[in-house]
Design a protein around this motif. Structure first.
Motif, PDB file in Angstrom:
ATOM      1  N   ALA A 256     120.003 116.910 134.695  1.00 38.99           N
ATOM      2  CA  ALA A 256     121.353 115.968 135.098  1.00 38.99           C
ATOM      3  C   ALA A 256     122.269 116.669 136.208  1.00 38.99           C
ATOM      4  O   ALA A 256     122.837 115.754 136.800  1.00 38.99           O
ATOM      5  CB  ALA A 256     121.929 115.560 133.676  1.00 38.99           C
ATOM      6  N   VAL A 257     122.397 117.800 136.262  1.00 37.66           N
ATOM      7  CA  VAL A 257     123.187 118.471 137.043  1.00 37.66           C
ATOM      8  C   VAL A 257     122.664 118.225 138.631  1.00 37.66           C
ATOM      9  O   VAL A 257     123.405 118.794 139.605  1.00 37.66           O
ATOM     10  CB  VAL A 257     123.475 119.859 136.980  1.00 37.66           C
ATOM     11  CG1 VAL A 257     124.133 120.037 135.569  1.00 37.66           C
ATOM     12  CG2 VAL A 257     122.298 120.804 137.186  1.00 37.66           C
ATOM     13  N   ASN A 258     121.480 117.699 138.914  1.00 34.03           N
ATOM     14  CA  ASN A 258     120.940 117.764 140.205  1.00 34.03           C
ATOM     15  C   ASN A 258     121.154 116.268 140.897  1.00 34.03           C
ATOM     16  O   ASN A 258     120.075 115.771 141.348  1.00 34.03           O
ATOM     17  CB  ASN A 258     119.342 118.114 140.127  1.00 34.03           C
ATOM     18  CG  ASN A 258     119.094 119.339 139.676  1.00 34.03           C
ATOM     19  OD1 ASN A 258     119.241 120.289 140.231  1.00 34.03           O
ATOM     20  ND2 ASN A 258     118.598 119.541 138.608  1.00 34.03           N
ATOM     21  N   GLY A 259     122.412 115.839 140.594  1.00 34.29           N
ATOM     22  CA  GLY A 259     122.684 114.532 141.485  1.00 34.29           C
ATOM     23  C   GLY A 259     122.308 113.569 140.853  1.00 34.29           C
ATOM     24  O   GLY A 259     122.069 112.184 141.420  1.00 34.29           O
ATOM     25  N   PHE A 260     122.140 113.262 139.399  1.00 33.09           N
ATOM     26  CA  PHE A 260     121.885 112.151 138.619  1.00 33.09           C
ATOM     27  C   PHE A 260     123.189 111.597 137.945  1.00 33.09           C
ATOM     28  O   PHE A 260     124.078 112.297 137.456  1.00 33.09           O
ATOM     29  CB  PHE A 260     120.894 112.550 137.263  1.00 33.09           C
ATOM     30  CG  PHE A 260     119.650 113.007 137.879  1.00 33.09           C
ATOM     31  CD1 PHE A 260     118.546 112.070 138.148  1.00 33.09           C
ATOM     32  CD2 PHE A 260     119.111 114.319 137.962  1.00 33.09           C
ATOM     33  CE1 PHE A 260     117.342 112.301 138.431  1.00 33.09           C
ATOM     34  CE2 PHE A 260     117.855 114.704 138.583  1.00 33.09           C
ATOM     35  CZ  PHE A 260     116.919 113.837 138.682  1.00 33.09           C
ATOM     36  N   ALA A 261     123.103 110.327 138.128  1.00 34.67           N
ATOM     37  CA  ALA A 261     124.602 109.551 137.732  1.00 34.67           C
ATOM     38  C   ALA A 261     124.373 109.339 136.216  1.00 34.67           C
ATOM     39  O   ALA A 261     123.378 109.321 135.762  1.00 34.67           O
ATOM     40  CB  ALA A 261     124.485 108.083 138.505  1.00 34.67           C
ATOM     41  N   PRO A 262     125.445 109.124 135.660  1.00 32.99           N
ATOM     42  CA  PRO A 262     125.468 108.750 134.192  1.00 32.99           C
ATOM     43  C   PRO A 262     124.843 107.407 133.910  1.00 32.99           C
ATOM     44  O   PRO A 262     124.417 107.283 132.794  1.00 32.99           O
ATOM     45  CB  PRO A 262     127.111 108.622 133.930  1.00 32.99           C
ATOM     46  CG  PRO A 262     127.807 109.493 134.859  1.00 32.99           C
ATOM     47  CD  PRO A 262     126.897 109.032 136.154  1.00 32.99           C
ATOM     48  N   THR A 263     124.516 106.720 134.934  1.00 29.19           N
ATOM     49  CA  THR A 263     123.848 105.509 134.611  1.00 29.19           C
ATOM     50  C   THR A 263     122.240 105.727 134.806  1.00 29.19           C
ATOM     51  O   THR A 263     121.487 104.563 134.748  1.00 29.19           O
ATOM     52  CB  THR A 263     124.221 104.173 135.508  1.00 29.19           C
ATOM     53  OG1 THR A 263     124.185 104.820 136.759  1.00 29.19           O
ATOM     54  CG2 THR A 263     125.561 103.931 135.286  1.00 29.19           C
ATOM     55  N   THR A 264     121.783 106.938 135.004  1.00 30.98           N
ATOM     56  CA  THR A 264     120.456 106.966 135.387  1.00 30.98           C
ATOM     57  C   THR A 264     119.655 106.775 134.082  1.00 30.98           C
ATOM     58  O   THR A 264     119.899 107.058 132.948  1.00 30.98           O
ATOM     59  CB  THR A 264     120.354 108.836 135.537  1.00 30.98           C
ATOM     60  OG1 THR A 264     120.730 108.855 136.650  1.00 30.98           O
ATOM     61  CG2 THR A 264     118.721 108.828 135.717  1.00 30.98           C
ATOM     62  N   PRO A 265     118.638 105.987 134.344  1.00 35.54           N
ATOM     63  CA  PRO A 265     117.639 105.615 133.216  1.00 35.54           C
ATOM     64  C   PRO A 265     116.889 106.792 132.590  1.00 35.54           C
ATOM     65  O   PRO A 265     116.693 107.918 133.418  1.00 35.54           O
ATOM     66  CB  PRO A 265     116.333 104.540 133.684  1.00 35.54           C
ATOM     67  CG  PRO A 265     117.171 104.123 134.977  1.00 35.54           C
ATOM     68  CD  PRO A 265     118.086 105.387 135.505  1.00 35.54           C
ATOM     69  N   VAL A 266     117.008 107.218 131.350  1.00 36.03           N
ATOM     70  CA  VAL A 266     116.233 108.239 130.844  1.00 36.03           C
ATOM     71  C   VAL A 266     115.202 107.749 129.823  1.00 36.03           C
ATOM     72  O   VAL A 266     115.487 107.067 128.806  1.00 36.03           O
ATOM     73  CB  VAL A 266     117.308 109.231 129.889  1.00 36.03           C
ATOM     74  CG1 VAL A 266     116.391 110.405 129.498  1.00 36.03           C
ATOM     75  CG2 VAL A 266     118.427 109.736 130.682  1.00 36.03           C
ATOM     76  N   THR A 267     114.038 108.130 129.994  1.00 38.05           N
ATOM     77  CA  THR A 267     112.937 107.723 129.072  1.00 38.05           C
ATOM     78  C   THR A 267     112.162 108.857 128.497  1.00 38.05           C
ATOM     79  O   THR A 267     112.371 109.901 128.955  1.00 38.05           O
ATOM     80  CB  THR A 267     111.859 106.874 130.025  1.00 38.05           C
ATOM     81  OG1 THR A 267     111.329 107.795 130.924  1.00 38.05           O
ATOM     82  CG2 THR A 267     112.499 105.593 130.733  1.00 38.05           C
ATOM     83  N   ALA A 268     111.487 108.604 127.401  1.00 43.05           N
ATOM     84  CA  ALA A 268     110.925 109.480 126.505  1.00 43.05           C
ATOM     85  C   ALA A 268     109.511 108.935 126.182  1.00 43.05           C
ATOM     86  O   ALA A 268     109.361 107.924 125.693  1.00 43.05           O
ATOM     87  CB  ALA A 268     111.559 109.761 125.307  1.00 43.05           C
ATOM     88  N   ALA A 269     108.433 109.803 126.161  1.00 43.97           N
ATOM     89  CA  ALA A 269     107.114 109.708 125.907  1.00 43.97           C
ATOM     90  C   ALA A 269     106.665 110.837 125.150  1.00 43.97           C
ATOM     91  O   ALA A 269     106.979 111.799 125.242  1.00 43.97           O
ATOM     92  CB  ALA A 269     106.640 109.251 127.120  1.00 43.97           C
TER      93      ALA A 269
END
Length: 321
Positions: A256-269
């Protein structure tokens, strides 16, 4: 009609999707063929090429697709994680193109299965997101708004794979040993693992584990016993799963520290997220509590992602790491 091909090449199975060109939604009735595994580090690059060519040819025949109708091929292959791997596989695919009489202008994407899974997991017209995979092993991949790929985990079972089935299994075996010695609390995991391995006493595990070399998946399957024990409110099992979930959250926190916004979609598989409610619920809760992104369920399978990557690569949509 024009088509692109998306391939998800795993260690034991390969799925090949034929998708209408420039379509960015997963069809209700996808045109798919399946075959043997195509991990080049397991079967060799040449054999991987042979299997891929046979599978693509099979699909073209099954769905009556002519070589002139193919405008792109995307290959997401297990074991392809370094530039030299991509170069070697691309060279072999060049021969496949000739054998199948595909146009030299047919777009080609060759990359990792995790990148294909990432692309497939996102909703249409979404180009930023993070995917965490927890099955036998574990890893995470994210692409930010600038198209830069960032990875975390994927170090293998000796160096990493935290939160994976293998990780859970090692924790289970350790908890059994501690309980047998009196160094740790009693746990239902002991009974479940012994039943699964057809053993009668915990100390028989020593011979079982060390008498021969076990494949990674043979050990990882013991994770099922931890999950079953947790469903019976076993405290040791719940603690193991919670710690595993925290490790998976840490993957996202690191990316997340690499330029990802708090609204970034996070998925899990992966099978661990699928079968463990404790891990999935903890993961989702912490992603939101720590403002690391917005959890969404995966949209489509990796082969769909590979097909999309064959389309967007020519537009410079993803910059390799």
């Amino acid at each position: 009609m024009s088509y692109v091909i998306g391939v998800d090449g795993g260690g034991t199975k390969t799925t090949c999707l034929f998708l209408e060109a420039d379509r960015n939604e997963m069809p209700e009735k996808p045109m798919v063929v399946t075959g043997e595994g195509t991990n080049p580090h397991v079967i060799g690059f040449q054999e991987a090429g042979v299997r891929l060519e046979a599978l693509i040819r099979k699909g073209m025949q099954q769905y009556s697709i002519a070589p002139s109708e193919l405008t792109g091929v995307g290959l997401g292959l297990a074991g392809i994680g370094r530039a030299e791997d991509e170069t070697e596989m691309s060279r072999i695919v060049g021969t496949i193109f000739l054998n199948l009489k595909l146009s030299e202008n047919c777009n080609l994407f060759v990359g990792s299965d995790s990148l294909a899974a990432w692309r497939g997991s996102l909703l249409p017209n979404t180009y930023e997101g993070i995917l965490v995979v927890a099955g036998t092993g574990s890893n995470a991949i994210g692409v930010n708004q600038s198209g830069k790929i960032h990875r975390c985990g994927g170090w293998g079972h000796l160096l990493g794979d935290e939160g994976s089935g293998y990780y859970l299994s090692l924790k289970a075996l350790s908890s059994i040993a501690k309980a047998a010695d009196g160094r740790g609390p009693e746990t239902i995991i002991t009974e479940l693992v012994l039943q699964k391995l057809k053993l009668e006493d915990p100390r028989q595990l020593v011979r079982y584990i060390y008498s021969r070399t076990h494949e990674k998946h043979e050990i990882a399957r013991l994770a099922e016993s931890v999950i079953k024990a947790s469903e019976q409110k076993d405290e040791v099992a719940v603690k193991i799963l919670t710690e595993a979930a925290e490790e998976l959250v840490l993957h996202v926190e690191t990316l997340a520290v690499n330029g990802f916004a708090p609204t970034t979609p996070v998925t899990a598989a992966g099978s661990i997220f699928k079968h463990s409610a404790i891990i999935k619920e903890y993961f989702i809760d912490q992603i939101h509590q720590r403002n690391l992104g917005v959890f969404t369920e995966p949209y489509a399978p990796p082969e769909f992602g590979a097909a999309l990557l064959a389309q967007i690569r020519k537009e410079g949509g993803v910059e390799n790491d």
